[in-house]
Design an enzyme around this catalytic site. Structure first.
Site, mmCIF file in Angstrom:
data_model
loop_
_atom_site.group_PDB
_atom_site.id
_atom_site.type_symbol
_atom_site.label_atom_id
_atom_site.label_comp_id
_atom_site.label_asym_id
_atom_site.label_seq_id
_atom_site.Cartn_x
_atom_site.Cartn_y
_atom_site.Cartn_z
ATOM 1 N N TYR A 1 -1.853 -1.053 10.838
ATOM 2 C CA TYR A 1 -2.005 -1.311 9.395
ATOM 3 C C TYR A 1 -0.810 -0.767 8.608
ATOM 4 O O TYR A 1 -0.224 -1.477 7.789
ATOM 5 C CB TYR A 1 -3.310 -0.700 8.870
ATOM 6 C CG TYR A 1 -3.480 -0.897 7.378
ATOM 7 C CD1 TYR A 1 -3.761 -2.163 6.856
ATOM 8 C CD2 TYR A 1 -3.318 0.161 6.485
ATOM 9 C CE1 TYR A 1 -3.888 -2.360 5.482
ATOM 10 C CE2 TYR A 1 -3.455 -0.023 5.113
ATOM 11 C CZ TYR A 1 -3.740 -1.288 4.614
ATOM 12 O OH TYR A 1 -3.855 -1.482 3.257
ATOM 13 N N SER B 1 0.868 -1.187 0.000
ATOM 14 C CA SER B 1 0.000 0.000 0.000
ATOM 15 C C SER B 1 0.900 1.230 0.000
ATOM 16 O O SER B 1 2.081 1.139 0.369
ATOM 17 C CB SER B 1 -0.845 -0.007 1.288
ATOM 18 O OG SER B 1 -1.449 1.242 1.506
HETATM 19 N N1 NAP Z 1 -8.734 -0.721 -1.239
HETATM 20 C C1 NAP Z 1 -7.754 0.089 -0.867
HETATM 21 O O1 NAP Z 1 -7.929 1.310 -0.765
HETATM 22 C C2 NAP Z 1 -6.384 -0.483 -0.644
HETATM 23 C C3 NAP Z 1 -5.289 0.414 -0.648
HETATM 24 C C4 NAP Z 1 -4.015 -0.091 -0.439
HETATM 25 C C5 NAP Z 1 -3.830 -1.445 -0.229
HETATM 26 N N2 NAP Z 1 -4.900 -2.292 -0.229
HETATM 27 C C6 NAP Z 1 -4.655 -3.718 0.007
HETATM 28 O O2 NAP Z 1 -5.243 -4.465 -1.031
HETATM 29 C C7 NAP Z 1 -5.460 -5.800 -0.575
HETATM 30 C C8 NAP Z 1 -6.827 -6.275 -1.049
HETATM 31 O O3 NAP Z 1 -7.829 -5.530 -0.387
HETATM 32 P P1 NAP Z 1 -9.089 -4.928 -1.149
HETATM 33 O O4 NAP Z 1 -8.894 -3.473 -1.244
HETATM 34 O O5 NAP Z 1 -9.372 -5.687 -2.385
HETATM 35 O O6 NAP Z 1 -10.224 -5.124 -0.038
HETATM 36 P P2 NAP Z 1 -11.434 -6.186 0.055
HETATM 37 O O7 NAP Z 1 -12.377 -5.992 -1.058
HETATM 38 O O8 NAP Z 1 -11.934 -6.027 1.453
HETATM 39 O O9 NAP Z 1 -10.722 -7.592 -0.118
HETATM 40 C C9 NAP Z 1 -9.979 -8.190 0.914
HETATM 41 C C10 NAP Z 1 -9.826 -9.661 0.604
HETATM 42 O O10 NAP Z 1 -9.078 -10.280 1.676
HETATM 43 C C11 NAP Z 1 -9.820 -11.376 2.175
HETATM 44 N N3 NAP Z 1 -9.622 -11.549 3.609
HETATM 45 C C12 NAP Z 1 -9.835 -10.642 4.589
HETATM 46 N N4 NAP Z 1 -9.597 -11.195 5.782
HETATM 47 C C13 NAP Z 1 -9.226 -12.481 5.550
HETATM 48 C C14 NAP Z 1 -8.860 -13.572 6.380
HETATM 49 N N5 NAP Z 1 -8.833 -13.460 7.716
HETATM 50 N N6 NAP Z 1 -8.542 -14.764 5.800
HETATM 51 C C15 NAP Z 1 -8.579 -14.896 4.458
HETATM 52 N N7 NAP Z 1 -8.901 -13.902 3.615
HETATM 53 C C16 NAP Z 1 -9.228 -12.710 4.158
HETATM 54 C C17 NAP Z 1 -11.289 -11.032 1.886
HETATM 55 O O11 NAP Z 1 -12.068 -12.214 1.750
HETATM 56 P P3 NAP Z 1 -13.075 -12.821 2.863
HETATM 57 O O12 NAP Z 1 -13.757 -11.676 3.523
HETATM 58 O O13 NAP Z 1 -13.949 -13.714 2.053
HETATM 59 O O14 NAP Z 1 -12.179 -13.590 3.789
HETATM 60 C C18 NAP Z 1 -11.161 -10.371 0.521
HETATM 61 O O15 NAP Z 1 -11.136 -11.336 -0.492
HETATM 62 C C19 NAP Z 1 -5.277 -5.765 0.937
HETATM 63 O O16 NAP Z 1 -4.030 -6.315 1.283
HETATM 64 C C20 NAP Z 1 -5.302 -4.278 1.265
HETATM 65 O O17 NAP Z 1 -4.558 -3.973 2.430
HETATM 66 C C21 NAP Z 1 -6.174 -1.831 -0.436
#
Ligand code: NAP
Length: 254
Positions: free
Chosen positions: A149, A136
């Site tokens: 985080y 991130s």
């Molecule tokens: N969106 C942003 O603004 C942003 C910015 C920078 C970095 N990121 C990073 O991008 C990555 C993906 O996040 P996203 O933005 O796509 O958010 P998201 O839509 O909330 O997706 C998160 C994914 O992680 C899975 N997950 C969460 N907790 C888990 C657990 N305990 N065990 C297994 N799987 C788990 C969720 O699936 P389940 O709920 O089905 O388990 C989901 O598939 C993350 O690492 C996040 O930190 C996001």
């Protein structure tokens, strides 16, 4: 032979976008997340690729061992690993539940590290082994109001850059995707929807494509969005205490 990609956090957001990109390029998939129904939907939606569904809570201590054992039993050989699963929480360190914060460290840091370790032998044998770790822009400075985080994402960046260097001789590339605010479920889970940072979030398909292209080209670190690039660069030159103050400001609610 058809290549196989393992994607954690495949059930929504960036992970689901990665699923679409790999499937389009004909990869077989191993999809991991907690929501089994969403993972089975992927299997139904992409009948032309072989999708292995492994529902697992990656914040649990034995999760990775169970996944690796299952993959061995099913004789699944891995060419690409996408460590994408993760979550954040807005609030002061003291005000947030400690169990939730420890789960976050386990998911964002420990399970990413452990899965990488156990899949490395396969990636080495693959001859075109690739790793994509999702960090991130939070990785570039301390983050008051999301202290744990931001620290987990600093780990992901540092670990990935070091690994990229170590694995050069093995022809394995390690790419680190550093998105800024992106439209996924992340913002509602982290409760950051109303912050200044998320007032201009990028579409998830655009961010995932940037990461996917960088992965396929074997690039190192990729920051999505011009504004985020400038922010990451500024964080490099600002004193850490000043960078932390700026991060605190952008995490304020509108
Ligand atoms: N969106 C942003 O603004 C942003 C910015 C920078 C970095 N990121 C990073 O991008 C990555 C993906 O996040 P996203 O933005 O796509 O958010 P998201 O839509 O909330 O997706 C998160 C994914 O992680 C899975 N997950 C969460 N907790 C888990 C657990 N305990 N065990 C297994 N799987 C788990 C969720 O699936 P389940 O709920 O089905 O388990 C989901 O598939 C993350 O690492 C996040 O930190 C996001």
């Amino acid at each position: 032979m058809t290549k196989t990609a393992v994607i954690t956090g495949a059930s929504s957001g960036l992970g689901l976008e990665f699923v679409k990109l790999f499937a389009k390029d004909g990869y077989n998939l191993v999809v991991i997340a907690r929501n089994e129904e969403k993972l089975l939907e992927i299997k139904r939606d992409f009948p032309y690729v072989d999708v292995t569904v492994i529902p697992k809570d990656l914040s649990k201590p034995d999760a990775i061992k169970e996944i690796v054992d299952e993959m061995k039993t099913r004789k699944i050989f891995v060419d690409v690993l996408v460590n994408n699963a993760g979550f954040g929480l807005l609030g002061s360190f003291e005000s947030l539940n400690i169990e939730q914060q420890l789960n976050m460290i386990h998911l964002n840091v420990s399970s990413l590290t452990e899965l990488t370790y156990h899949l490395l032998p396969d990636l080495k044998k693959s001859k075109s082994g690739k790793i994509l770790n999702v960090a991130s822009t939070a990785a570039f400075q301390p983050g008051p109001s999301m202290a744990v985080y931001y620290a987990t994402k600093s780990y992901v960046l540092s670990f990935s850059e070091a690994l990229a260097e170590e694995l050069k001789e093995d022809n394995i590339t390690v790419t680190t995707l550093c998105p800024g605010a992106t439209k996924t479920n992340f913002s509602s889970v982290a409760k950051v929807e109303n912050t200044k940072m998320f007032s201009n979030a990028m579409p998830s398909d655009v961010v995932a494509k940037k990461g996917y292209d960088a992965l396929m080209q074997g690039k190192g670190v990729v920051i999505t969005g011009g504004f985020n690039k400038v922010g990451a660069l500024a964080a490099k030159f600002l004193p850490r205490r000043t960078a932390a103050k700026v991060a605190k400001l952008v995490m304020k609610e509108n």
